[in-house]
Design an enzyme around this catalytic site. Structure first.
Site, short mmCIF file in Angstrom:
data_model
loop_
_atom_site.label_atom_id
_atom_site.label_comp_id
_atom_site.label_asym_id
_atom_site.label_seq_id
_atom_site.Cartn_x
_atom_site.Cartn_y
_atom_site.Cartn_z
N GLU A 1 0.82 -1.22 0.00
CA GLU A 1 0.00 0.00 0.00
C GLU A 1 0.85 1.26 0.00
O GLU A 1 0.43 2.29 -0.50
CB GLU A 1 -0.94 0.00 1.22
CG GLU A 1 -1.99 1.09 1.15
CD GLU A 1 -3.22 0.80 2.00
OE1 GLU A 1 -3.81 1.76 2.48
OE2 GLU A 1 -3.58 -0.38 2.18
N ASP B 1 -3.00 -3.05 3.10
CA ASP B 1 -3.52 -3.23 4.46
C ASP B 1 -4.64 -4.28 4.48
O ASP B 1 -5.49 -4.31 3.58
CB ASP B 1 -4.08 -1.91 5.01
CG ASP B 1 -2.96 -0.96 5.42
OD1 ASP B 1 -1.80 -1.37 5.39
OD2 ASP B 1 -3.27 0.19 5.77
N TYR C 1 -0.93 -3.54 13.62
CA TYR C 1 -1.80 -2.75 12.73
C TYR C 1 -2.74 -1.84 13.52
O TYR C 1 -3.46 -2.28 14.41
CB TYR C 1 -2.60 -3.72 11.86
CG TYR C 1 -3.46 -3.06 10.82
CD1 TYR C 1 -2.88 -2.39 9.74
CD2 TYR C 1 -4.84 -3.09 10.91
CE1 TYR C 1 -3.66 -1.79 8.77
CE2 TYR C 1 -5.64 -2.48 9.94
CZ TYR C 1 -5.04 -1.84 8.88
OH TYR C 1 -5.82 -1.24 7.93
#
Length: 732
Positions: free
Chosen positions: A9, A105, A310
């Protein structure tokens, strides 16, 4: 031998993947090795086309052209990042690339970032999915050892497209209709409008609140503070002064007797691990960080330092298969101030319990915890240290035993009236040791002042008490507090209070789906409300502007309620599970947009600018509006097509030497001056001289960096091309 194309990403993640996958040959926008080619997006490279793409007539905003309901929405390459899109497309189309591995992600939006690029580039190759929650070397290797089939994520992609297209269909039509009808820059949406309505409702509650005087009775005996309690309702407040006076008169001069001494063993477990919203709340409550600032700091700790997992997660639990990895994570973060707590945890084998490990409460991502990467605290800046500290302490706390104590409740009678006192004896501090035996929380702040625990002497049932003091207390009920970013995030996460008239099913759904917005979008929603001048800040408190209040009077009623988002999320969840067809949902959105536009067209409401100045716009000559932006005051042109704006002042982190409030910086260049609301004024040059003289170890470089940071905070620079060019200058 064909190669696999890995799509990350962001460049930083792409570089980490390339290093772990031994892709050492550097190309223009990609890395290559024997088995893999690693390239990256820059967030979204492809997005939904603006209305102009569906015909020239939509280039001009006209009410009669609405609603805009294209049969199929087009994808376009974002101009600013078109170069990187071309690089990604070129690598995907290579003949020696046999499959695509999506490594964006792991979530709905990450899926959309990759799939839209693949769709726009018309790539038909086999897709695999990397699904990991941290970007440490170990996590990457494990993730590539068990890549998943891309087909498993088709429904997730469908729900992401449905969300994006529905927001376009409803948001653009409603915003254009409002703006054209009332000739003002007005915008609305299914998340931002209910959020605005919640702030307005809170202000209304405060405005309509009528404080009530209440009374209480305190008695002192043996050094114990006894509080009067109604024997039936258990209430300690009396709202009738005459009644309170009569009660005091009836017990005046009498001794008390202890009728009950109850000792109860109690324990409390550590607060749950952090999800993003809870971390943003604490970041705001403890350090004054905005939701967006906390997310940005978290992103740096995740992506650059690789110390935390995350960030965009809505779970506060871990999956049971992670329990075996916890010892390694404790060792990695167990340095400095955390070493004693970490050593204590590692004395025994770590076992999972339902307080932190529960598979049923983990969806796409688990709670935010440290990674296995060893931490060097000196490499973190102050803001990163603060957020890292919150996460590590919470992580260690859940691995500690519960806080255990014995609660003693004394019930006494004075005449016919009941009095109580409470005390606590700590048996084991447990997880509170991580917080040096104290823990600051909202829950503890809510404990009634009069019933707080006290140190109680040895007391037995039947014991007579000599009452040495009998006092009438009084107070006023308090209105609800204005929202700040922490409490507004809480309301967005649990908006059931603001869903008057909604069905129990919808209220239940919004609870299950985690409220309005998502952990990934709430910070941006709040920011957008500030940037469009619908909300403003006074200190830490958030208030609705006149523009925001008028907007709520003009938008259709159901757009103001969180119930609409609950219905959407219900359907999007069904799409992601393969239960509902995406096109059925989008057809219903088209019908809804048509209805909303008709309501706005037929509205008899009016919009009036009440913040007009006598300053004329240098571009079009119309009078400008003064607005309070998130970081300071601005002038903006009233003509939405002109769009000119300029800063008047901006709030800085410099403090007034008299009252210690934050100073506002006015003006440009050499003439810049700090001004405080208390009347204090100081030129920037004098401020710099004063700082030099004070023994604060602030260097010229730090002052320059400080000013650079402040200038970056200006809302949307007028000449962004010039600003970008200046930002790249390297002065020697």
């Amino acid at each position: 031998m064909s190669k696999s194309l890995v799509l990350a990403e962001k460049p930083s993640v792409g570089r980490d993947l390339a290093r772990v996958l031994n892709c050492n040959k550097k190309g223009n926008g990609f890395f290559e090795g024997e088995k893999y080619v690693v390239t990256w997006a820059l967030g979204h490279l492809v997005t939904l086309a603006d209305p102009e793409a569906y015909g020239d007539k939509y280039a001009v905003w006209r009410l009669e052209d609405l609603p805009m309901l294209p049969k199929e929405l087009k994808l376009v390459v974002i101009k600013q990042t078109a170069k990187q899109y071309s690089i990604v497309r070129e690598q995907m189309r290579r003949k020696d690339v046999g499959e695509i591995i999506i490594a964006t992600d792991a979530g709905r939006e990450g899926e959309l970032v990759a799939r839209w690029i693949i769709e726009k580039a018309q790539i038909k190759k086999h897709i695999k999915r990397l699904w990991i929650s941290s970007v440490t070397d170990k996590a990457i290797k494990e993730g590539f050892a068990k890549l998943r089939n891309g087909r498993d994520y088709e429904n997730l992609y469908a729900s992401a497209v449905a969300r994006a297209e529905a927001d376009w269909i409803v948001g653009i039509n409603a915003t254009r209709a409002l703006t054209c009808k009332f000739n003002a820059q007005l915008s609305c949406g299914r998340v931002q409008t209910p959020t605005l309505a919640m702030v307005a409702q809170r202000e209304e509650e405060i405005k309509n609140f009528k404080p009530r005087e209440y009374y209480g009775i305190n008695a002192i005996a043996k050094g114990i503070k006894l509080i009067w309690q109604d024997s039936k309702t258990k209430e300690t407040r009396i709202f009738d002064k005459d009644r309170c006076d009569k009660l005091i008169a009836s017990i005046q001069g009498k001794d008390g007797v202890v009728v009950e001494v109850n000792k109860t063993y109690k324990k409390s477990f550590s607060p749950h691990l952090y999800d993003l919203t809870e971390l943003q709340r604490d970041g705001n409550r403890l350090f004054g960080f905005s939701a967006k600032e906390t997310l940005s700091i978290m992103q740096s700790l995740y992506e650059n330092h690789k110390l935390l997992t995350y960030p965009r997660t809505d779970s506060r639990y871990l999956s049971s298969d992670m329990v075996d990895t916890l010892a390694e994570r404790v060792k990695a973060c167990g340095v400095g101030a955390y070493s004693a707590a970490a050593a204590k945890v590692l004395r025994n084998t770590i076992k999972g319990n339902k307080n932190f490990a529960d598979d049923s409460k983990v969806s796409d991502h688990h709670a935010i915890i440290p990674t296995e990467q060893k931490v060097y605290l000196s490499k973190l800046n102050d803001r990163e240290r603060k957020i890292y500290d919150l996460v590590v302490k919470r992580f260690l706390a859940v691995l500690f035993p519960p806080f255990e104590y014995e609660e003693t409740t004394i019930k006494a009678k004075i005449g016919e009236e009941t009095f109580i006192a409470k005390g606590k004896t700590v048996i084991n501090y447990g997880w509170k040791e991580v917080y040096n035996n104290s823990f600051d929380s909202d829950e503890e702040d809510d404990v009634k002042e009069d019933l707080k625990d006290q140190l109680l002497p040895s007391t037995e049932k039947g014991e007579k008490l000599n009452i040495t003091s009998l006092v009438q207390t009084k107070g006023l009920t308090k209105p609800p507090a204005p929202f700040n970013e922490a409490t507004l995030l809480s309301a967005m996460e649990n908006p059931s209070k603001y869903m008057a008239g909604a069905s129990k099913d919808l209220i239940k759904t919004i609870g299950e789906t985690g409220g309005i917005g998502t952990v990934a979008t709430r910070a941006d929603i709040i920011d957008k409300l500030f940037n469009t001048f619908l909300l403003e800040k006074k200190g830490k408190d958030i208030y609705i502007t006149s523009k925001g209040r008028q907007l709520l009077e003009l938008v259709p009623e159901d757009l103001k309620s969180p119930a609409l988002t609950a219905q959407w999320e219900q359907k999007l969840s069904s799409i992601s599970k393969g239960i509902l067809d995406k096109n059925i949902f989008l057809d219903s959105m088209r019908a809804y947009a048509k209805d909303i536009v008709n309501q706005i067209k037929n509205s008899e409401g009016k919009f009036k600018h009440d913040n007009m100045t006598r300053t004329k716009c240098p571009r079009c000559g119309k009078y400008m509006l003064e607005v309070n932006g998130k970081k300071g005051r601005m002038l903006i042109c009233q003509d939405r097509e002109c769009g000119y704006r300029e800063g008047i002042s901006r709030i800085t982190n410099a403090r007034c030497p008299n009252c210690h409030k934050k100073l506002e910086l006015h003006g440009e260049g050499e003439g810049q001056i700090f001004i405080c609301s208390c009347g204090y004024r100081e030129k920037l040059s004098a401020f710099n001289e004063r700082k030099k003289k004070e023994n604060t170890n602030v260097s010229k470089k730090e002052v320059a960096n400080y000013l650079k940071k402040q200038s970056k905070k200006k809302e949307e620079p007028i000449n962004t091309a010039l600003a970008d060019a200046l930002a790249k200058l390297k002065l020697k």
